[in-house]
Design a protein around this motif. Structure first.
Motif, PDB file in Angstrom:
ATOM      1  N   GLN A  83       0.874  -1.146   0.039  1.00 24.94           N
ATOM      2  CA  GLN A  83      -0.052  -0.065   0.113  1.00 24.94           C
ATOM      3  C   GLN A  83       0.963   1.184  -0.017  1.00 24.94           C
ATOM      4  O   GLN A  83       1.100   1.925   0.940  1.00 24.94           O
ATOM      5  CB  GLN A  83      -0.986  -0.154   1.243  1.00 24.94           C
ATOM      6  N   GLN A  84       1.305   1.490  -1.274  1.00 21.49           N
ATOM      7  CA  GLN A  84       2.350   2.497  -1.316  1.00 21.49           C
ATOM      8  C   GLN A  84       1.952   4.113  -0.849  1.00 21.49           C
ATOM      9  O   GLN A  84       2.823   5.048  -0.808  1.00 21.49           O
ATOM     10  CB  GLN A  84       3.056   2.550  -2.651  1.00 21.49           C
ATOM     11  N   HIS A  85       0.734   4.300  -0.778  1.00 20.56           N
ATOM     12  CA  HIS A  85       0.335   5.881  -0.214  1.00 20.56           C
ATOM     13  C   HIS A  85       0.505   5.582   1.522  1.00 20.56           C
ATOM     14  O   HIS A  85       0.429   6.819   2.071  1.00 20.56           O
ATOM     15  CB  HIS A  85      -1.292   5.816  -0.224  1.00 20.56           C
ATOM     16  N   ILE A  86       1.023   4.604   2.125  1.00 27.08           N
ATOM     17  CA  ILE A  86       1.276   4.298   3.741  1.00 27.08           C
ATOM     18  C   ILE A  86       2.606   4.508   3.561  1.00 27.08           C
ATOM     19  O   ILE A  86       3.777   4.081   3.110  1.00 27.08           O
ATOM     20  CB  ILE A  86       0.608   3.178   4.294  1.00 27.08           C
ATOM     21  N   VAL A  87       2.954   5.340   4.676  1.00 25.40           N
ATOM     22  CA  VAL A  87       4.504   5.816   4.997  1.00 25.40           C
ATOM     23  C   VAL A  87       4.614   5.290   6.344  1.00 25.40           C
ATOM     24  O   VAL A  87       4.031   5.632   7.356  1.00 25.40           O
ATOM     25  CB  VAL A  87       4.697   7.377   4.884  1.00 25.40           C
ATOM     26  N   HIS A  88       5.549   4.409   6.570  1.00 23.53           N
ATOM     27  CA  HIS A  88       6.025   4.075   7.971  1.00 23.53           C
ATOM     28  C   HIS A  88       7.246   4.639   8.164  1.00 23.53           C
ATOM     29  O   HIS A  88       8.265   4.417   7.567  1.00 23.53           O
ATOM     30  CB  HIS A  88       6.377   2.483   7.735  1.00 23.53           C
ATOM     31  N   CYS A  89       7.137   5.607   9.297  1.00 17.62           N
ATOM     32  CA  CYS A  89       8.174   6.381   9.801  1.00 17.62           C
ATOM     33  C   CYS A  89       8.653   6.242  11.014  1.00 17.62           C
ATOM     34  O   CYS A  89       9.645   7.225  11.707  1.00 17.62           O
ATOM     35  CB  CYS A  89       8.017   7.811   9.081  1.00 17.62           C
ATOM     36  N   VAL A  97      10.064  13.891  13.956  1.00 15.27           N
ATOM     37  CA  VAL A  97       9.673  15.031  13.524  1.00 15.27           C
ATOM     38  C   VAL A  97       8.123  15.029  13.389  1.00 15.27           C
ATOM     39  O   VAL A  97       7.398  16.010  14.090  1.00 15.27           O
ATOM     40  CB  VAL A  97      10.148  15.533  12.000  1.00 15.27           C
ATOM     41  N   PHE A  98       7.459  14.299  12.832  1.00 14.99           N
ATOM     42  CA  PHE A  98       5.849  14.244  12.802  1.00 14.99           C
ATOM     43  C   PHE A  98       5.337  13.639  13.989  1.00 14.99           C
ATOM     44  O   PHE A  98       4.195  14.036  14.187  1.00 14.99           O
ATOM     45  CB  PHE A  98       5.454  13.568  11.541  1.00 14.99           C
ATOM     46  N   GLY A  99       5.949  12.909  14.859  1.00 16.73           N
ATOM     47  CA  GLY A  99       5.224  12.525  16.009  1.00 16.73           C
ATOM     48  C   GLY A  99       4.363  11.172  16.039  1.00 16.73           C
ATOM     49  O   GLY A  99       3.091  10.998  16.495  1.00 16.73           O
ATOM     50  N   VAL A 100       4.597  10.585  14.817  1.00 15.02           N
ATOM     51  CA  VAL A 100       3.722   9.404  14.359  1.00 15.02           C
ATOM     52  C   VAL A 100       4.546   8.081  14.038  1.00 15.02           C
ATOM     53  O   VAL A 100       5.730   8.382  13.725  1.00 15.02           O
ATOM     54  CB  VAL A 100       2.862   9.783  13.365  1.00 15.02           C
ATOM     55  N   GLN A 101       3.818   6.976  14.137  1.00 14.46           N
ATOM     56  CA  GLN A 101       4.641   5.813  13.520  1.00 14.46           C
ATOM     57  C   GLN A 101       4.519   5.791  11.908  1.00 14.46           C
ATOM     58  O   GLN A 101       5.379   4.998  11.506  1.00 14.46           O
ATOM     59  CB  GLN A 101       3.954   4.383  14.146  1.00 14.46           C
ATOM     60  N   SER A 102       3.323   6.030  11.472  1.00 12.69           N
ATOM     61  CA  SER A 102       2.821   5.989  10.071  1.00 12.69           C
ATOM     62  C   SER A 102       1.951   6.876   9.839  1.00 12.69           C
ATOM     63  O   SER A 102       1.335   7.453  10.527  1.00 12.69           O
ATOM     64  CB  SER A 102       2.603   4.591   9.539  1.00 12.69           C
ATOM     65  N   PHE A 103       1.577   7.121   8.363  1.00 12.19           N
ATOM     66  CA  PHE A 103       0.580   8.198   8.091  1.00 12.19           C
ATOM     67  C   PHE A 103       0.259   7.694   6.498  1.00 12.19           C
ATOM     68  O   PHE A 103       1.262   7.134   5.776  1.00 12.19           O
ATOM     69  CB  PHE A 103       0.961   9.547   8.170  1.00 12.19           C
ATOM     70  N   SER A 104      -0.763   8.211   6.062  1.00 13.40           N
ATOM     71  CA  SER A 104      -1.109   8.121   4.687  1.00 13.40           C
ATOM     72  C   SER A 104      -1.148   9.213   3.792  1.00 13.40           C
ATOM     73  O   SER A 104      -1.652  10.367   4.411  1.00 13.40           O
ATOM     74  CB  SER A 104      -2.609   7.435   4.636  1.00 13.40           C
ATOM     75  N   VAL A 105      -0.552   9.361   2.753  1.00  8.96           N
ATOM     76  CA  VAL A 105      -0.564  10.631   1.817  1.00  8.96           C
ATOM     77  C   VAL A 105      -1.890  10.651   1.286  1.00  8.96           C
ATOM     78  O   VAL A 105      -2.099  11.744   0.861  1.00  8.96           O
ATOM     79  CB  VAL A 105       0.470  10.645   1.135  1.00  8.96           C
ATOM     80  N   LYS A 106      -2.792   9.649   1.707  1.00  8.13           N
ATOM     81  CA  LYS A 106      -4.272   9.904   0.811  1.00  8.13           C
ATOM     82  C   LYS A 106      -5.084  10.756   2.026  1.00  8.13           C
ATOM     83  O   LYS A 106      -6.091  11.105   1.640  1.00  8.13           O
ATOM     84  CB  LYS A 106      -5.126   8.622   0.794  1.00  8.13           C
ATOM     85  N   ASP A 107      -4.393  11.095   3.077  1.00  3.41           N
ATOM     86  CA  ASP A 107      -5.181  11.800   4.256  1.00  3.41           C
ATOM     87  C   ASP A 107      -4.558  13.196   4.164  1.00  3.41           C
ATOM     88  O   ASP A 107      -3.572  13.589   5.119  1.00  3.41           O
ATOM     89  CB  ASP A 107      -5.224  11.095   5.620  1.00  3.41           C
ATOM     90  N   PRO A 108      -4.735  14.090   3.562  1.00  2.00           N
ATOM     91  CA  PRO A 108      -3.830  15.390   3.428  1.00  2.00           C
ATOM     92  C   PRO A 108      -4.076  16.141   4.829  1.00  2.00           C
ATOM     93  O   PRO A 108      -3.334  17.033   4.966  1.00  2.00           O
ATOM     94  CB  PRO A 108      -4.517  16.064   2.300  1.00  2.00           C
ATOM     95  N   SER A 109      -5.262  16.145   5.267  1.00  3.98           N
ATOM     96  CA  SER A 109      -5.416  16.807   6.626  1.00  3.98           C
ATOM     97  C   SER A 109      -4.496  16.564   7.639  1.00  3.98           C
ATOM     98  O   SER A 109      -3.758  17.458   8.408  1.00  3.98           O
ATOM     99  CB  SER A 109      -7.064  16.768   7.278  1.00  3.98           C
ATOM    100  N   GLN A 110      -4.235  15.051   7.839  1.00  4.14           N
ATOM    101  CA  GLN A 110      -3.255  14.526   8.954  1.00  4.14           C
ATOM    102  C   GLN A 110      -1.880  15.114   8.306  1.00  4.14           C
ATOM    103  O   GLN A 110      -1.068  15.701   9.008  1.00  4.14           O
ATOM    104  CB  GLN A 110      -3.191  13.028   9.033  1.00  4.14           C
ATOM    105  N   LEU A 111      -1.410  14.913   6.946  1.00  2.00           N
ATOM    106  CA  LEU A 111       0.033  15.365   6.623  1.00  2.00           C
ATOM    107  C   LEU A 111       0.038  17.003   6.759  1.00  2.00           C
ATOM    108  O   LEU A 111       1.126  17.355   7.452  1.00  2.00           O
ATOM    109  CB  LEU A 111       0.004  15.158   5.036  1.00  2.00           C
ATOM    110  N   TYR A 112      -1.077  17.556   6.579  1.00  2.00           N
ATOM    111  CA  TYR A 112      -0.820  19.163   6.803  1.00  2.00           C
ATOM    112  C   TYR A 112      -0.640  19.599   8.357  1.00  2.00           C
ATOM    113  O   TYR A 112       0.068  20.534   8.539  1.00  2.00           O
ATOM    114  CB  TYR A 112      -1.788  20.002   6.062  1.00  2.00           C
TER     115      TYR A 112
END
Length: 145
Positions: A83-89, A97-112
């Motif tokens: 699922q290449q839209h999911i970023v495991h960081c 920096v982001f304070g998360v284990q992972s996020f999806s680039v399909k959710d722009p509100s979380q990314l922003y």
């Protein structure tokens, strides 16, 4: 496979298009798009990540930040293979920096939201005089109460 022939598995353009979706209107006099804010300055931890991805300088447009963020994710291969839209960081500087284990680039509100905590407007000083909005509200759309 060389870097020039690698496909971009993480499409950051979908999320970056959302930043300009709230133009200035007479109903919302404090709404300022990313282009109107102009240059933004990443805080040092995010700036280091962008530099690692090939960015130079200290100020960028939001579009440039999104581009280099995508480059960093590809460089470090932080995207999920299935699922290449999911970023495991979580095990990377980006996760810190982001304070998360992972996020999806399909959710722009979380990314922003994660980005806004790590950006300072280079051409914007202090809160808006009419609504005392923060930088993130100005970039991503503020509303008078």
């Amino acid at each position: 496979m060389g870097a020039s022939t690698r496909q971009n598995p993480v499409n950051m353009t979908t999320a970056s298009a959302a930043s300009t979706s709230k133009p200035y209107t007479s109903d919302n006099p404090c709404s300022i798009s990313a282009e109107k804010v102009g240059q933004i300055r990443p805080k040092v931890p995010l700036l280091n990540i962008l530099h690692e991805a090939g960015a130079s300088g200290e100020t960028f447009t939001l579009k440039e930040v999104m581009y280099y963020l995508g480059q960093y994710i590809m460089l470090k291969q932080l995207y999920d293979q299935q699922q290449q839209h999911i970023v495991h960081c979580g095990n990377d500087a980006l996760g810190k920096v982001f304070g998360v284990q992972s996020f999806s680039v399909k959710d722009p509100s979380q990314l922003y939201e994660m980005l806004s905590r790590n950006l300072i407007a280079a051409s914007f000083q202090g809160p808006c005089c009419r609504c005392a909005s923060s930088f993130s509200q100005h970039v991503f759309g503020c509303r008078l109460q």
